[in-house]
Design an enzyme around this catalytic site. Sequence first.
Site, PDB file in Angstrom:
ATOM      1  CG  HIS A  17      -8.467  -7.135  -1.416  1.00  0.00           C
ATOM      2  ND1 HIS A  17      -9.028  -6.055  -0.775  1.00  0.00           N
ATOM      3  CD2 HIS A  17      -7.279  -7.372  -0.780  1.00  0.00           C
ATOM      4  CE1 HIS A  17      -8.233  -5.655   0.208  1.00  0.00           C
ATOM      5  NE2 HIS A  17      -7.164  -6.443   0.215  1.00  0.00           N
ATOM      6  CG  HIS A  19      -1.608  -5.982  -0.640  1.00  0.00           C
ATOM      7  ND1 HIS A  19      -2.435  -5.700  -1.703  1.00  0.00           N
ATOM      8  CD2 HIS A  19      -2.443  -6.286   0.389  1.00  0.00           C
ATOM      9  CE1 HIS A  19      -3.696  -5.818  -1.333  1.00  0.00           C
ATOM     10  NE2 HIS A  19      -3.732  -6.173  -0.061  1.00  0.00           N
ATOM     11  CD  GLU A  37      -1.764 -11.691   5.019  1.00  0.00           C
ATOM     12  OE1 GLU A  37      -2.934 -11.776   5.453  1.00  0.00           O
ATOM     13  OE2 GLU A  37      -1.160 -10.610   4.911  1.00  0.00           O
ATOM     14  CG  ASP A  38      -3.926 -14.252   1.805  1.00  0.00           C
ATOM     15  OD1 ASP A  38      -3.722 -14.657   2.967  1.00  0.00           O
ATOM     16  OD2 ASP A  38      -4.504 -13.180   1.550  1.00  0.00           O
ATOM     17  CG  ASP A  44      -5.484  -4.336   2.865  1.00  0.00           C
ATOM     18  OD1 ASP A  44      -5.789  -5.189   2.011  1.00  0.00           O
ATOM     19  OD2 ASP A  44      -5.545  -4.566   4.098  1.00  0.00           O
TER      20      ASP A  44
END
Length: 693
Positions: free
Chosen positions: A93, A117, A121-122, A182
Amino acid sequence: MSAEATNPEAHPEARPELRRRGRTRLDLRRLGRAALLGPTSRDRLPDAIGHVAEAHRAHHPDADLSILRRAYLLAETSHRGQMRKSGEPYITHPLAVTLILAELGAETTTLTASLLHDTVEDTDVTLDQVRAEFGDEVCFIVDGVTKVEKIDYGAAAEPETFRKMLVATGNDVRVMSIKLADRLHNMRTLGVMRPEKQARIAKVTRDVLIPLAERLGVQALKTELEDLVFAILHPEEYESTRALIAAHAGERDPLPAIADSVRGVLREAGIAAEVQVRPRHFVSVHRIARTRGELRGSDFGRILVLVGENADCYAVLGELHTCFTPVVSEFKDFIATPKFNLYQSLHTAVATPEGYVAEVIVRTRQMHRVAEAGVVALGNPYATATPDAATDPDEERVDPTRPGWLSRLLDWQQSAPDPDTFWTVLRAELAQDREITVFRADGGTLGLPAGASCIDAAYAQHGAAAHGCIGARVNGRLTSLSSPLSDGDTVQLLLAQDASSGPAVEWLDHARTPAARIAISSWLEAHPDRAMAPTSAARAPLSVVGARGGGGNAVADLPDATVRLAGCCTPVPPDAVAGFLVRGGAVTVHRIHCAAVAQMRAVGRTSVAVHWRATADCRVTLRAESFGRPHLLADLTEAIAREGVEVVSATVEPPVEQRVRHSYTLQLPDAAGLPALMRAMRDVPGVYDVSRV
């Protein structure tokens, strides 16, 4: 990653320098078209970071690729073991998002942040780690696209994420570039999700992301997002449009022949130009079909002419309009007057001898790059910033590319603490698809959405002080606050001196900008007595009547005749006057230049000589035009009293669009004081004109 995002098959490309290098360049539009026309095999991604590096070098030959390799290594390591819902490794991704941006020509910092990016967050990667490894610029962008924690915000997580992202975009437009890429890759691979979730994501994309892509000028992303949303939210209409395109593919297309004719015309004129046929995307074909009904072959695409200089654009236009029949109504000059999203081109349409009408777009190659990639094509807008501004993440940087709509959005979002209000107003703001520029009286400019009124201009210029706005002058003429503004207008806003002044409920009917609507609503909520007050139009005229006189100090040369001063012109000494005998034996006195004098003579009224008595006192009727505000009548009567003038009668008409008309019949001790009285009345705040009736 989907095959559509990574398919390395060759596509013909218009840029000859790329063909000379023998490099395969991905065509994002064709890849998106392939995504819509059907699934393809999901081959393993070949050396993805090498492909990104190659695409990047095509736009930036001297770029340092070492930082990209380091960012890829951190992203691949941190995402290792994570899988997408499609079953692919998660690293596909960020690679696909970065490839999209690389193909658009994004600079190295944007691509580095794009690879990273989702790490904060992940994964376990922190912003401090990103800052230490890649610097403040990359860290700021990564933080800007990182979602807020749902555990902290609950149902408000999505609107608050967009609020955070938009605020970050105000400091660095590259944040939104990554978000758009995205969302494009996520939309390409949305088929693995449940239909209801597909619809929810598609609606947010339609209402927020597509308008943002339009405003930032990233047409290459915007058009593909439109098609993907169209396929999900309107499947039946999409299928019918798809059938139209498929049917056209089997027919003779007249556009290549028209393009050849255009090439020949420009070649003979000695104009170096590149002529292409640009197929319309699905949504564009659907819109044309709804507008024109049955489509002809030339409706499925447009002809694009690329030249070197601005002057060449107009030279091309002249040749086209000379050698073909122009459709005058289709001509638009977006070079002289660019759109608010950086877009520049000449648009025209020409009719061929065969009866086809072809739309033609003329632009320079630089305009074409900006038209496709928008803000992405601008590179790093902060490259000339001072070192301190570039390294201080807490200091707001002045973005030379920040458009007016984004500045307005950043202003009003501060006044919308409620996530639901922010989310609703954001969608309404983004639904405004045109912008105008108006000039302030002090020489500055205001960017406003099309259809904005003087109320919107007041809040855009004065903020909360606009609560006291009582009127405006547009292009030098007094007008009501509800008046809509046009592009290029000059507006001067008039503010009341009374601190208690506030907006009327009716202002909400004419406010178009979120900043104005939020400010007005907040004020009315804080002043419920004003919000619930009955409308002023329901009030009857207010009259104050004192002793009435007749002819004042006018004397007629007719014994025992009753003398009356005409109400149409209210003569006072030392006006030149004329008298006429009317029914009942009375004599009416008019100023000599009054329009009624000619009418009296025309109908044969008997003329009577009149003169003024030696006394200096006189009676006159004045009309005051003003903007409505509290205590206005009291202030006017006080100003009259200070001049030593007696009010014989007064009438106040109900306000109309915040404007009020007052009529006063006054007894002056000396006619010489009339000019001073009128000046004193004009000096009352809110009064913009005083005249004799």
